[in-house]
Design a protein around this motif. Structure first.
Motif, short mmCIF file in Angstrom:
data_model
loop_
_atom_site.label_atom_id
_atom_site.label_comp_id
_atom_site.label_asym_id
_atom_site.label_seq_id
_atom_site.Cartn_x
_atom_site.Cartn_y
_atom_site.Cartn_z
N LEU A 1 -4.30 44.59 66.95
CA LEU A 1 -4.58 43.70 65.64
C LEU A 1 -6.21 43.69 65.57
N SER A 2 -6.45 44.30 64.16
CA SER A 2 -7.83 44.45 63.81
C SER A 2 -8.56 43.24 63.57
N VAL A 3 -9.94 43.38 63.97
CA VAL A 3 -10.78 42.06 63.77
C VAL A 3 -11.92 42.45 62.87
N ARG A 4 -12.13 41.56 61.93
CA ARG A 4 -13.10 41.84 60.95
C ARG A 4 -14.28 40.67 61.17
N HIS A 5 -15.39 41.14 60.65
CA HIS A 5 -16.66 40.05 60.68
C HIS A 5 -16.45 39.29 59.48
N PHE A 6 -16.97 38.06 59.58
CA PHE A 6 -16.79 37.21 58.49
C PHE A 6 -17.87 37.47 57.56
N PRO A 7 -17.49 37.33 56.01
CA PRO A 7 -18.61 38.05 55.14
C PRO A 7 -19.55 36.60 54.64
N TRP A 8 -20.48 36.65 55.94
CA TRP A 8 -21.36 35.35 55.71
C TRP A 8 -22.58 35.82 54.49
N TRP A 9 -22.74 37.12 54.13
CA TRP A 9 -23.54 37.28 52.98
C TRP A 9 -22.83 36.78 51.61
N LEU A 10 -21.58 37.04 51.69
CA LEU A 10 -20.88 36.42 50.56
C LEU A 10 -20.90 35.05 50.23
N MET A 11 -20.70 34.23 51.49
CA MET A 11 -21.12 32.97 51.54
C MET A 11 -22.33 32.30 50.99
N ARG A 12 -23.39 33.09 51.66
CA ARG A 12 -24.81 32.90 51.20
C ARG A 12 -24.96 32.93 49.76
N LEU A 13 -24.32 34.33 49.04
CA LEU A 13 -24.39 34.59 47.54
C LEU A 13 -23.89 33.36 46.79
N LEU A 14 -22.70 32.98 47.18
CA LEU A 14 -21.90 31.90 46.41
C LEU A 14 -21.99 30.41 46.89
N SER A 15 -22.97 30.00 47.84
CA SER A 15 -23.30 28.58 48.21
C SER A 15 -23.90 28.05 47.03
N PRO A 16 -24.88 28.61 46.35
CA PRO A 16 -25.34 27.75 45.27
C PRO A 16 -24.53 27.14 44.20
N PHE A 17 -23.30 27.74 43.94
CA PHE A 17 -22.28 27.14 43.26
C PHE A 17 -21.42 26.01 43.96
N GLY A 18 -21.53 25.51 45.35
CA GLY A 18 -21.03 24.37 45.99
C GLY A 18 -19.89 24.84 46.29
N GLY A 19 -19.07 23.87 46.83
CA GLY A 19 -17.72 23.86 47.55
C GLY A 19 -17.52 24.60 48.91
N PHE A 20 -16.57 25.36 49.18
CA PHE A 20 -16.55 25.92 50.39
C PHE A 20 -17.58 26.92 51.00
N PRO A 21 -18.08 27.68 50.11
CA PRO A 21 -19.20 28.52 50.53
C PRO A 21 -20.46 27.58 51.14
N ARG A 22 -20.82 26.69 50.19
CA ARG A 22 -21.93 25.80 50.61
C ARG A 22 -21.50 25.11 52.08
N GLU A 23 -20.39 24.64 52.26
CA GLU A 23 -19.88 23.84 53.61
C GLU A 23 -20.04 25.05 54.73
N VAL A 24 -19.52 26.15 54.33
CA VAL A 24 -19.50 27.31 55.61
C VAL A 24 -21.08 27.72 55.94
N ILE A 25 -21.78 27.62 55.24
CA ILE A 25 -23.34 27.98 55.52
C ILE A 25 -23.80 26.76 56.30
N GLU A 26 -23.36 25.84 55.90
CA GLU A 26 -23.97 24.59 56.81
C GLU A 26 -23.40 24.79 58.31
N VAL A 27 -22.28 25.25 58.71
CA VAL A 27 -21.99 25.30 59.97
C VAL A 27 -22.11 26.65 60.76
#
Length: 102
Positions: free
Chosen positions: A33-59
């Motif tokens: 079963l393949s394992v991939r890295h979580f796209p932290w860069w994408l969450m950082r990019l989307l975090s100013p727009f709030g919601g899930f990406p911002r919350e993910v960056i906090e943890v």
């Protein structure tokens, strides 16, 4: 017991993340079963727009640095901390409505 207390479960300890991956591979019967890295860069990019990406960056720090919770007060009250075997927990989670294992 005090009126208000904070008690923590130590929970399932997987310092490097490999035990959870192994349990998922066993449960699905897919040893490769393949394992991939979580796209932290994408969450950082989307975090100013709030919601899930911002919350993910906090943890994010909790994903990069192991944190163990102290269950000593819970054990003091209960005698021992109840645990579910990781294989059983993964099977139970996979049997939840809306979860596909294919």
């Amino acid at each position: 017991m005090a009126t208000v207390e904070r008690m923590q479960f130590s929970g399932f300890w997987d310092a490097d993340g490999t035990h959870m991956i192994a349990a998922l591979r066993r449960m699905t019967g897919t040893p490769d079963l393949s394992v991939r890295h979580f796209p932290w860069w994408l969450m950082r990019l989307l975090s100013p727009f709030g919601g899930f990406p911002r919350e993910v960056i906090e943890v994010k720090p909790y994903w990069h640095y192991p944190v163990r919770l102290d269950n000593s007060r819970l054990v003091q009250l209960l005698g021992s901390e109840p645990h579910t075997d990781i294989n059983q927990a993964v099977r139970n989670a996979a049997n939840c409505p809306g979860v596909s294992t294919s």
